[in-house]
Design a protein around this motif. Sequence first.
Motif, PDB file in Angstrom:
ATOM      1  N   GLU A  74      60.845  23.921  21.033  1.00 18.29           N
ATOM      2  CA  GLU A  74      60.842  22.695  20.211  1.00 18.29           C
ATOM      3  C   GLU A  74      59.545  21.913  20.411  1.00 18.29           C
ATOM      4  O   GLU A  74      58.935  21.420  19.461  1.00 18.29           O
ATOM      5  CB  GLU A  74      62.022  21.798  20.606  1.00 18.29           C
ATOM      6  N   ILE A  75      59.124  21.816  21.683  1.00 19.12           N
ATOM      7  CA  ILE A  75      57.864  21.101  21.980  1.00 19.12           C
ATOM      8  C   ILE A  75      56.691  21.835  21.315  1.00 19.12           C
ATOM      9  O   ILE A  75      55.813  21.224  20.707  1.00 19.12           O
ATOM     10  CB  ILE A  75      57.652  20.986  23.511  1.00 19.12           C
ATOM     11  N   GLY A 132      64.795  14.426  29.822  1.00 21.63           N
ATOM     12  CA  GLY A 132      63.887  14.156  28.699  1.00 21.63           C
ATOM     13  C   GLY A 132      62.434  14.078  29.112  1.00 21.63           C
ATOM     14  O   GLY A 132      61.576  13.726  28.308  1.00 21.63           O
ATOM     15  N   THR A 133      62.133  14.421  30.370  1.00 21.47           N
ATOM     16  CA  THR A 133      60.723  14.455  30.803  1.00 21.47           C
ATOM     17  C   THR A 133      60.331  15.892  31.136  1.00 21.47           C
ATOM     18  O   THR A 133      61.186  16.736  31.402  1.00 21.47           O
ATOM     19  CB  THR A 133      60.494  13.585  32.057  1.00 21.47           C
ATOM     20  N   LYS A 150      56.571  21.047  17.702  1.00 23.02           N
ATOM     21  CA  LYS A 150      56.169  19.660  17.453  1.00 23.02           C
ATOM     22  C   LYS A 150      54.650  19.479  17.594  1.00 23.02           C
ATOM     23  O   LYS A 150      54.022  18.727  16.845  1.00 23.02           O
ATOM     24  CB  LYS A 150      56.906  18.766  18.460  1.00 23.02           C
ATOM     25  N   SER A 210      57.481  11.755  29.424  1.00 22.29           N
ATOM     26  CA  SER A 210      58.635  11.976  28.555  1.00 22.29           C
ATOM     27  C   SER A 210      58.214  12.834  27.360  1.00 22.29           C
ATOM     28  O   SER A 210      57.079  12.750  26.896  1.00 22.29           O
ATOM     29  CB  SER A 210      59.215  10.640  28.082  1.00 22.29           C
ATOM     30  N   VAL A 211      59.142  13.663  26.917  1.00 20.28           N
ATOM     31  CA  VAL A 211      58.847  14.555  25.788  1.00 20.28           C
ATOM     32  C   VAL A 211      58.426  13.719  24.572  1.00 20.28           C
ATOM     33  O   VAL A 211      57.504  14.079  23.839  1.00 20.28           O
ATOM     34  CB  VAL A 211      60.082  15.430  25.457  1.00 20.28           C
ATOM     35  N   ASP A 212      59.068  12.569  24.393  1.00 18.42           N
ATOM     36  CA  ASP A 212      58.749  11.721  23.233  1.00 18.42           C
ATOM     37  C   ASP A 212      57.309  11.199  23.269  1.00 18.42           C
ATOM     38  O   ASP A 212      56.688  11.004  22.234  1.00 18.42           O
ATOM     39  CB  ASP A 212      59.699  10.516  23.187  1.00 18.42           C
ATOM     40  N   ALA A 213      56.779  10.966  24.488  1.00 20.44           N
ATOM     41  CA  ALA A 213      55.429  10.384  24.587  1.00 20.44           C
ATOM     42  C   ALA A 213      54.330  11.448  24.557  1.00 20.44           C
ATOM     43  O   ALA A 213      53.143  11.120  24.424  1.00 20.44           O
ATOM     44  CB  ALA A 213      55.314   9.578  25.883  1.00 20.44           C
ATOM     45  N   THR A 240      64.115  18.270  33.114  1.00 21.24           N
ATOM     46  CA  THR A 240      64.026  17.987  31.674  1.00 21.24           C
ATOM     47  C   THR A 240      65.416  17.903  31.053  1.00 21.24           C
ATOM     48  O   THR A 240      65.683  17.095  30.159  1.00 21.24           O
ATOM     49  CB  THR A 240      63.227  19.113  30.955  1.00 21.24           C
TER      50      THR A 240
END
Length: 457
Positions: A377-378, A428-429, A381, A444-447, A418
């Motif tokens: 997924e990463i 989530g990291t 993205k 974090s995956v979001d950042a 994670t």
Amino acid sequence: MANKDHTDPARMEKIVSLCKRRGFIFQAGEIYGGLNGVWDYGPLGVELKRNLKDYWWRKTVQERDDVLGMDGSILTMEQVLVSSGHVGGFSDPMVDCKTCKGRFRADNLDGFQCKEKPSVCPGQSPKCDLTEPRQFNLMLQTNFGATGEQIAYLRPETAQSIFCQYKNVLDSNRVKLPFGIAQVGKSFRNEINPRNFTFRSREFEQMEIEYFCHPEDGMRLTDEWLETRLAFYEEIGIPREKLHILDVPDGERAFYSKKTYDIEYEFPFGIQELEGVAYRTDYDIGVHQKGCGKPLEYFDEETKQRFIPHVVEPSAGCDRTVLALICEAFDEETLTDDKGKDDVRTVLRFKPTMAPIKVGIFPLLKKNEEQVRVAREIQKKLQPWMNVFYDDGGAVGRRYRRQDEVGTPYCVTVDFDTLGENGDELKGTVTLRHRDSMEQERISVDALLGWLLERVR
Ligand code: GAP
């Protein structure tokens, strides 16, 4: 260890070997014995070269109001190169050795060794039997038409198509002096002695700017462009202290130049030219105006004067800069483990903007389906924004080392934290590992995307 003259053949050998082993640069036609002086860029080499060209284009064309781009043809009319002086004068002095039958550039015999009599040839002893130098035109010629009646040339510099189109660019873009036209593309020269890996090739790429100006501004702008270009090299990771400026003396400059600075770099095979910044005066537009018989003057609206613009030309070699980037980045670091055992880590310390792969993405365990899913997924993205590499083979430490060797500045590992399997705290990291310091931190995956975009583009 480098010698006093900055040469380090052992280092160069390691660099050439790494370039082949990891897919940066291969010899063209290698499976058939190879074409001398011609090179192919592999998967990582092409990324590095593209990063360099894109960055040059962004800094030179897109971020400036006074420079426009163009992409001229490689095939060049004979008349263009007659007018420019290349057909008559673009040559090197060549000698043949009657002892070893070798062919050499007469003005550059240092460092060559005769195949049969290395201790005496070429030109180093009375036993060496060299012919008188004769001029050898460096252009590669081809023919058009069913019977090959029309001669054309593969361009020896990108500059000539810029000079020939300067009036069209001027008329179609309503620009005023001073302004530049920039181009990146292939050039070809039948070099007598291609050597030093890609440094002197027969097919190579140039990144050239022809900067048109008022006659009285030529010398000042030559100095200004020199500074701009030095700053560029620093930005891409070639430090100022490794660059040397040669103010080319009278009598040694190209026939069209009133002033030339060579920007040179300390390659492992010696201090050699990366780029020339030349003041070409009104030579080029002048000879083309005469050659084509059409007016190519510039009309200054303010002074109502008509004149041939002068040209300042920063002309960089793309392949030479790629080679300089690799040479500068190459490092072997000795690491000592807990038991006192030494290990050598090979690292290419590219700036993140130049690095062929920006980030390696790993699931800690190949068999952990959740880790693989999140890592993929990463990858998805990040992929629209940068070149990433997914790797799930072998121990994670080895995967880091493989990325170090090709200069990937960051690696991301999806692990148990994670997914919150070690408690929810770090859910989530991912682990973010830095190539140069080898330090690891959590992000974090979001950042992640935003963090990377600030650093790699
Ligand atoms: N338009 C000006 C011009 O072509 P040059 O000094 O002959 O000037 C400019 O070439 C740059 O092109 C050089 O500084 C070098 O980086 C690159 N270059 C020239 N010949 C090359 C070759 N045989 N192989 C690789 N790069 C070359």
